[in-house]
Design a protein around this motif. Structure first.
Motif, mmCIF file in Angstrom:
data_model
loop_
_atom_site.group_PDB
_atom_site.id
_atom_site.type_symbol
_atom_site.label_atom_id
_atom_site.label_comp_id
_atom_site.label_asym_id
_atom_site.label_seq_id
_atom_site.Cartn_x
_atom_site.Cartn_y
_atom_site.Cartn_z
ATOM 1 N N GLN A 85 -12.125 21.314 -72.037
ATOM 2 C CA GLN A 85 -12.698 21.950 -73.222
ATOM 3 C C GLN A 85 -11.995 23.267 -73.533
ATOM 4 O O GLN A 85 -11.723 23.579 -74.697
ATOM 5 N N ARG A 86 -11.702 24.039 -72.487
ATOM 6 C CA ARG A 86 -10.998 25.303 -72.695
ATOM 7 C C ARG A 86 -9.603 25.043 -73.246
ATOM 8 O O ARG A 86 -9.128 25.752 -74.144
ATOM 9 N N LEU A 87 -8.936 24.019 -72.707
ATOM 10 C CA LEU A 87 -7.605 23.667 -73.196
ATOM 11 C C LEU A 87 -7.667 23.277 -74.668
ATOM 12 O O LEU A 87 -6.823 23.703 -75.466
ATOM 13 N N GLU A 88 -8.678 22.479 -75.034
ATOM 14 C CA GLU A 88 -8.819 22.060 -76.427
ATOM 15 C C GLU A 88 -9.094 23.258 -77.330
ATOM 16 O O GLU A 88 -8.570 23.336 -78.443
ATOM 17 N N ARG A 89 -9.928 24.191 -76.830
ATOM 18 C CA ARG A 89 -10.199 25.393 -77.627
ATOM 19 C C ARG A 89 -8.936 26.220 -77.813
ATOM 20 O O ARG A 89 -8.660 26.716 -78.913
ATOM 21 N N LEU A 90 -8.168 26.372 -76.746
ATOM 22 C CA LEU A 90 -6.928 27.135 -76.831
ATOM 23 C C LEU A 90 -5.934 26.465 -77.773
ATOM 24 O O LEU A 90 -5.258 27.127 -78.573
ATOM 25 N N GLU A 91 -5.847 25.124 -77.669
ATOM 26 C CA GLU A 91 -4.944 24.401 -78.559
ATOM 27 C C GLU A 91 -5.388 24.531 -80.010
ATOM 28 O O GLU A 91 -4.565 24.706 -80.911
ATOM 29 N N GLY A 92 -6.723 24.450 -80.231
ATOM 30 C CA GLY A 92 -7.252 24.613 -81.586
ATOM 31 C C GLY A 92 -6.971 26.003 -82.133
ATOM 32 O O GLY A 92 -6.573 26.154 -83.293
ATOM 33 N N ALA A 93 -7.165 27.016 -81.284
ATOM 34 C CA ALA A 93 -6.905 28.393 -81.712
ATOM 35 C C ALA A 93 -5.426 28.594 -82.010
ATOM 36 O O ALA A 93 -5.054 29.260 -82.989
ATOM 37 N N ALA A 94 -4.566 28.010 -81.158
ATOM 38 C CA ALA A 94 -3.119 28.133 -81.373
ATOM 39 C C ALA A 94 -2.705 27.449 -82.667
ATOM 40 O O ALA A 94 -1.887 27.974 -83.444
ATOM 41 N N GLU A 95 -3.282 26.266 -82.922
ATOM 42 C CA GLU A 95 -2.961 25.537 -84.159
ATOM 43 C C GLU A 95 -3.430 26.317 -85.382
ATOM 44 O O GLU A 95 -2.721 26.406 -86.387
ATOM 45 N N MET A 96 -4.637 26.883 -85.285
ATOM 46 C CA MET A 96 -5.156 27.666 -86.399
ATOM 47 C C MET A 96 -4.294 28.902 -86.652
ATOM 48 O O MET A 96 -3.988 29.241 -87.803
#
Length: 228
Positions: free
Chosen positions: A58-69
């Motif tokens: 979940q943390r990885l997905e959040r980080l990836e989402g934040a990076a994409e944003m």
């Protein structure tokens, strides 16, 4: 061995056997308890490991989402900067045109935007002094030509015909109330272009205003051209 000794020996033997039985039973129960708790510990450990794995995912997905944003935000900012630069260069080119081209552009802009043909043309301080009267004269000429009657081609080609065309054009324009644009006495705080004023009614043809309107209507097309 007498009777008492036999009884004592038998009691000891029975007690020893009972103790062995109790010990064995206790050891078996202890083994079961130990196995139970070991199994429970393994289950808890697996649950904890799975929970940690899920939390990490979940943390990885959040980080990836934040990076994409963040990447999208930076890309959008870069695109906006490119569009800003494109329109800034367009304005710069307008403001640095050769005088003859600049006069022609402003005259056509005035003609296109005139409603009555009797408006005042308002410029900034620099343009009023440099090209104001020239723009008014050229705009009036274009307006007069637009309403002038057509003379025969053979007459237009002669010198007399040329003079007659100018006279007829001017007279016709005056009769129709057009070709009477004037130079305003005051100036406007604009970068370039002009403002047409007729009483309380104004038409803003300042370059910065026209470019802003163009940007609002053409931003998508400009972005498509710049970024495919």
């Amino acid at each position: 061995m007498n009777g008492i000794e036999k009884i004592t020996a038998r009691i000891q033997q029975d007690a020893s056997a009972e103790i062995d039985g109790i010990r064995q039973e206790a050891e078996a129960q202890a083994a079961q308890i130990r196995e139970k708790y070991e199994a429970q510990a393994r289950t808890e450990a697996e649950k904890a490991a799975e929970s940690c794995k899920q939390a990490a995912q979940q943390r990885l997905e959040r980080l990836e989402g934040a990076a994409e944003m963040e990447a999208k935000t930076k890309l959008l900012a870069a695109k906006q900067a490119c569009i800003d630069e494109a329109f800034a260069k367009a304005k710069e080119q307008l403001l640095t045109m050769p005088e003859a081209d600049y006069v022609e552009l402003l005259a056509k802009l005035a003609v296109r935007s005139a409603v009555t043909g009797q408006e005042e043309l308002v410029f900034n301080d620099r343009d009023r002094a440099a090209v104001g009267s020239k723009v008014v004269a050229r705009a009036n000429q274009l307006l007069a030509q637009a309403v002038a009657p057509n003379l025969p081609a053979e007459l237009k080609e002669s010198k007399a015909g040329s003079i007659l065309t100018k006279v007829v054009t001017g007279a016709n324009a005056l009769l129709q109330g057009t070709a009477m644009l004037t130079l305003a006495a005051d100036t406007a705080d604009i970068e370039g272009g002009l403002i047409l004023r007729d009483g309380q009614v104004e038409v803003n043809c300042a370059f910065e205003t026209q470019l802003r309107l163009l940007r609002e209507s053409l931003a998508g097309q400009v972005a498509q051209i710049l970024f495919g």
